[in-house]
Scaffold this motif. Structure first.
Motif, mmCIF file in Angstrom:
data_model
loop_
_atom_site.group_PDB
_atom_site.id
_atom_site.type_symbol
_atom_site.label_atom_id
_atom_site.label_comp_id
_atom_site.label_asym_id
_atom_site.label_seq_id
_atom_site.Cartn_x
_atom_site.Cartn_y
_atom_site.Cartn_z
ATOM 1 N N SER A 169 0.396 -1.408 -0.109
ATOM 2 C CA SER A 169 0.455 -0.489 -0.240
ATOM 3 C C SER A 169 1.059 0.993 0.274
ATOM 4 C CB SER A 169 -0.637 -0.333 1.117
ATOM 5 O OG SER A 169 -0.407 -0.131 1.962
ATOM 6 N N HIS A 170 0.488 1.871 -1.287
ATOM 7 C CA HIS A 170 1.240 3.812 -0.624
ATOM 8 C C HIS A 170 1.008 4.092 0.699
ATOM 9 C CE1 HIS A 170 3.415 3.167 -4.258
ATOM 10 N NE2 HIS A 170 2.458 3.053 -5.088
ATOM 11 N N TRP A 171 1.403 4.245 1.818
ATOM 12 C CA TRP A 171 1.096 4.320 2.855
ATOM 13 C C TRP A 171 2.020 4.644 4.149
ATOM 14 C CZ3 TRP A 171 -2.015 0.898 6.843
ATOM 15 C CH2 TRP A 171 -2.119 1.628 7.607
ATOM 16 N N ALA A 172 2.172 5.698 3.728
ATOM 17 C CA ALA A 172 3.488 6.037 4.967
ATOM 18 C C ALA A 172 3.037 6.309 6.536
ATOM 19 C CB ALA A 172 4.240 7.707 4.401
ATOM 20 N N THR A 173 4.000 6.170 7.263
ATOM 21 C CA THR A 173 2.848 5.283 8.805
ATOM 22 C C THR A 173 4.300 5.422 9.266
ATOM 23 O OG1 THR A 173 1.516 3.702 10.159
ATOM 24 C CG2 THR A 173 2.507 2.969 7.653
ATOM 25 N N SER A 174 4.040 5.779 10.569
ATOM 26 C CA SER A 174 5.097 5.816 12.133
ATOM 27 C C SER A 174 4.545 4.315 12.043
ATOM 28 C CB SER A 174 5.046 6.209 12.749
ATOM 29 O OG SER A 174 3.420 6.035 13.220
ATOM 30 N N ASP A 175 3.590 3.131 11.905
ATOM 31 C CA ASP A 175 3.004 1.796 12.019
ATOM 32 C C ASP A 175 3.347 1.050 11.638
ATOM 33 O OD1 ASP A 175 1.807 2.920 14.013
ATOM 34 O OD2 ASP A 175 -0.483 2.758 12.859
ATOM 35 N N LEU A 176 4.953 -0.217 12.113
ATOM 36 C CA LEU A 176 5.076 -0.619 11.823
ATOM 37 C C LEU A 176 4.424 -1.843 10.880
ATOM 38 C CD1 LEU A 176 7.766 -2.870 11.157
ATOM 39 C CD2 LEU A 176 8.027 -3.241 13.559
ATOM 40 N N PHE A 177 3.468 -2.430 11.625
ATOM 41 C CA PHE A 177 2.413 -2.868 11.653
ATOM 42 C C PHE A 177 0.916 -2.752 11.108
ATOM 43 C CE2 PHE A 177 5.520 -5.372 14.491
ATOM 44 C CZ PHE A 177 5.136 -6.798 13.587
ATOM 45 N N SER A 178 -0.078 -3.608 10.319
ATOM 46 C CA SER A 178 -0.783 -3.301 9.247
ATOM 47 C C SER A 178 -2.147 -3.316 10.426
ATOM 48 C CB SER A 178 -1.183 -3.254 8.371
ATOM 49 O OG SER A 178 -1.485 -5.018 8.114
ATOM 50 N N ASP A 179 -1.823 -3.083 11.563
ATOM 51 C CA ASP A 179 -2.791 -3.175 12.851
ATOM 52 C C ASP A 179 -4.790 -3.091 12.724
ATOM 53 O OD1 ASP A 179 -1.879 -5.765 13.150
ATOM 54 O OD2 ASP A 179 -1.131 -4.501 15.560
ATOM 55 N N ASP A 180 -4.444 -1.665 12.271
ATOM 56 C CA ASP A 180 -5.650 -0.645 11.163
ATOM 57 C C ASP A 180 -6.109 -1.103 10.335
ATOM 58 O OD1 ASP A 180 -7.183 1.015 11.153
ATOM 59 O OD2 ASP A 180 -6.493 3.112 11.519
ATOM 60 N N GLU A 181 -7.339 -1.599 10.156
ATOM 61 C CA GLU A 181 -7.457 -2.619 9.426
ATOM 62 C C GLU A 181 -8.374 -1.945 8.117
ATOM 63 O OE1 GLU A 181 -8.275 -6.653 10.608
ATOM 64 O OE2 GLU A 181 -6.378 -7.385 10.065
ATOM 65 N N GLN A 182 -8.839 -1.160 8.354
ATOM 66 C CA GLN A 182 -10.415 -0.432 8.311
ATOM 67 C C GLN A 182 -8.950 0.896 7.778
ATOM 68 O OE1 GLN A 182 -12.967 2.322 10.905
ATOM 69 N NE2 GLN A 182 -13.408 2.615 8.495
ATOM 70 N N GLN A 183 -7.561 1.054 7.646
ATOM 71 C CA GLN A 183 -7.428 2.501 7.207
ATOM 72 C C GLN A 183 -6.746 1.707 6.176
ATOM 73 O OE1 GLN A 183 -5.155 4.610 9.699
ATOM 74 N NE2 GLN A 183 -4.463 6.148 7.867
ATOM 75 N N LEU A 184 -5.823 0.102 6.633
ATOM 76 C CA LEU A 184 -5.076 -0.787 5.576
ATOM 77 C C LEU A 184 -6.323 -1.394 4.466
ATOM 78 C CD1 LEU A 184 -2.957 -2.483 4.276
ATOM 79 C CD2 LEU A 184 -4.517 -4.178 6.184
ATOM 80 N N TYR A 185 -7.118 -1.148 4.410
ATOM 81 C CA TYR A 185 -8.272 -1.640 3.305
ATOM 82 C C TYR A 185 -8.611 -0.505 1.983
ATOM 83 C CZ TYR A 185 -12.048 -4.086 0.573
ATOM 84 O OH TYR A 185 -13.247 -4.032 -0.079
ATOM 85 N N ALA A 186 -8.556 0.784 2.882
ATOM 86 C CA ALA A 186 -7.736 1.769 1.538
ATOM 87 C C ALA A 186 -7.429 1.989 1.076
ATOM 88 C CB ALA A 186 -9.285 3.015 2.415
ATOM 89 N N ALA A 187 -6.155 2.348 2.151
ATOM 90 C CA ALA A 187 -4.782 2.317 1.335
ATOM 91 C C ALA A 187 -4.452 1.124 0.599
ATOM 92 C CB ALA A 187 -3.829 2.432 1.948
ATOM 93 N N ALA A 188 -4.865 -0.212 0.511
ATOM 94 C CA ALA A 188 -4.354 -0.920 -0.016
ATOM 95 C C ALA A 188 -5.169 -0.925 -1.269
ATOM 96 C CB ALA A 188 -4.460 -2.457 0.400
ATOM 97 N N LYS A 189 -6.536 -0.902 -1.067
ATOM 98 C CA LYS A 189 -7.792 -0.809 -2.666
ATOM 99 C C LYS A 189 -6.949 0.190 -3.898
ATOM 100 C CE LYS A 189 -11.964 -1.308 -3.908
ATOM 101 N NZ LYS A 189 -13.310 -1.081 -3.445
#
Ligand code: FEO
Length: 391
Positions: A169-189
């Protein structure tokens, strides 16, 4: 950002590119991106998995130092695109004893793009293993996700799969893991829609292979690491499914409002017929919105004014993009208004040749819509409803 451990002896050492506005001078990056790199420290050998854009070389080296790396034996190149390979020349200068581990196709591309000398490389074949001492990397070729040379690495003992661009996903984040799956879903889609969707037909086989591995983590080269692999794999299974959803994308541009009247009517009519609609004004389009909408849509409607003798350039751009993304839409058409004539419908239709879509009767009108023109829009909405019911 410092090095962070995924598991003992396995570190994320990549960088966040918080401010990059566009990828490939094309794709908007509303959330920035990252260039992930990983270090695997075996008892005998140390491997770096990918590098980063060259401008981040110093930060990448600082992260390597933070991971306690003072020598590199191998640099695994999963993919030759420069956001991951661009740091290779400088990294080889910093660690001259290291070999670039890649498949032959990747080596050929790296030679072309980076002019690396032949003695830099260690060639691997599909399913080859690299023993680092208590940690074994197995290479899995994965052509066309999204270049012909792309491959994954499976760190067998730690149950981690490094998938390079795939599942990222094109998502710069301080989080190492994608535990925020709601946000992950949008970025990954968004990322899937822009980068992987054209290769949709190949992805199911890769997903099956990955599921068969039973890994604990999937570590892509963009965005956070997945420690619940099923979430990202299931999302991709939905996105690559052949059957589209009961959804019409109406992407339009209107110069003086006549085409907009048609669009308003069509959106109202589809909505009243329980067809979901994503309406996109091409005058202010974010390419990512169009790409994401096309992941699921059964119908694409391009609405365009006629400029001189053809479609508005914004509609041409959208049609061209839709065509190269090869969406699963089963139906397409054009609606719009002209002043004195032109080949608007033929031109847009000609741009959509990659779509395996039935071209529905267009609605092309002169000037401001009449009641008869609006009735033609109503008929188009009814046709779309019927076609979607038969999916
Ligand atoms: Fe992230 Fe295809 O490079």
């Amino acid at each position: 950002m410092a090095a962070r451990a995924l598991k003992p002896g396995v570190f994320a050492v990549g960088v966040q590119d918080w401010d990059r506005p566009l990828f490939d001078a094309l794709i908007p990056l509303p959330d920035g991106t990252s260039y992930n790199a990983y270090v695997v420290k075996g008892q005998n050998k140390v491997a770096l998995l990918d590098t980063a854009e060259p401008e981040f070389f110093d930060e990448l080296c600082a992260n390597l130092a933070a991971a306690g790396v003072d020598k590199l034996d191998y640099i695994i190149a999963h993919h030759a695109e420069q956001d991951h390979s661009g740091g290779l020349p400088a990294m080889l200068s910093r660690f001259p004893g290291a070999k670039v581990v890649a498949n032959q196709k990747c080596i050929d591309l790296l030679k072309s793009h980076l002019h690396l000398p032949a003695e830099s490389f260690f060639v691997v074949n599909d399913r080859d293993t690299l023993d680092l001492g208590g940690k074994t990397l197995q290479f899995m070729f994965a052509p066309w996700v999204h270049w012909p040379e792309t491959m994954f690495s499976h760190l067998i003992e730690d149950k981690i799969l490094f998938t390079c661009d795939f599942l990222g996903s094109h998502w710069a984040t301080s989080d190492l893991f994608s535990d925020d799956e709601q946000q992950l879903y949008a970025a990954a889609k968004r990322y899937y829609a822009e980068i992987m969707a054209p290769f949709r037909s190949r992805l199911g086989a890769y997903i099956e292979k990955i599921e068969a591995l039973g890994v604990d983590m999937i570590a892509p080269s963009h965005g956070p690491v997945h420690r619940r692999p099923a979430f990202i794999l299931d999302a991709h299974k939905d996105w690559i499914a052949d059957k589209p959803k009961n959804l019409a994308v109406v992407a339009y541009v209107s110069m003086h409002g006549s085409t907009r009247v048609l669009v308003d009517r069509l959106v109202d009519q589809l909505t009243s017929r329980d067809v979901s609609v994503i309406r996109i004004n091409l005058a202010s389009m974010d390419l990512g919105h169009l790409a994401m909408a096309l992941v699921d849509a059964a119908t694409l409607v391009i609405g365009t004014s006629t400029v001189l003798t053809g479609p508005h350039p914004a509609a041409v751009y959208a049609a061209y993009l839709a065509n190269i993304l090869r969406p699963k839409a089963r139906f397409a058409t054009v609606i719009g208004s002209f002043g004195w004539g032109g080949k608007t419908v033929e031109t847009i239709k000609g741009l959509l040749g990659n779509l395996k879509a039935e071209f529905l009767p267009p609605v092309e009108i002169k000037g401001l819509p009449t009641p008869q023109d609006l009735a033609a829009i109503d008929a188009l909405a009814a046709t779309i409803q019927t076609k979607h019911a038969g999916l």
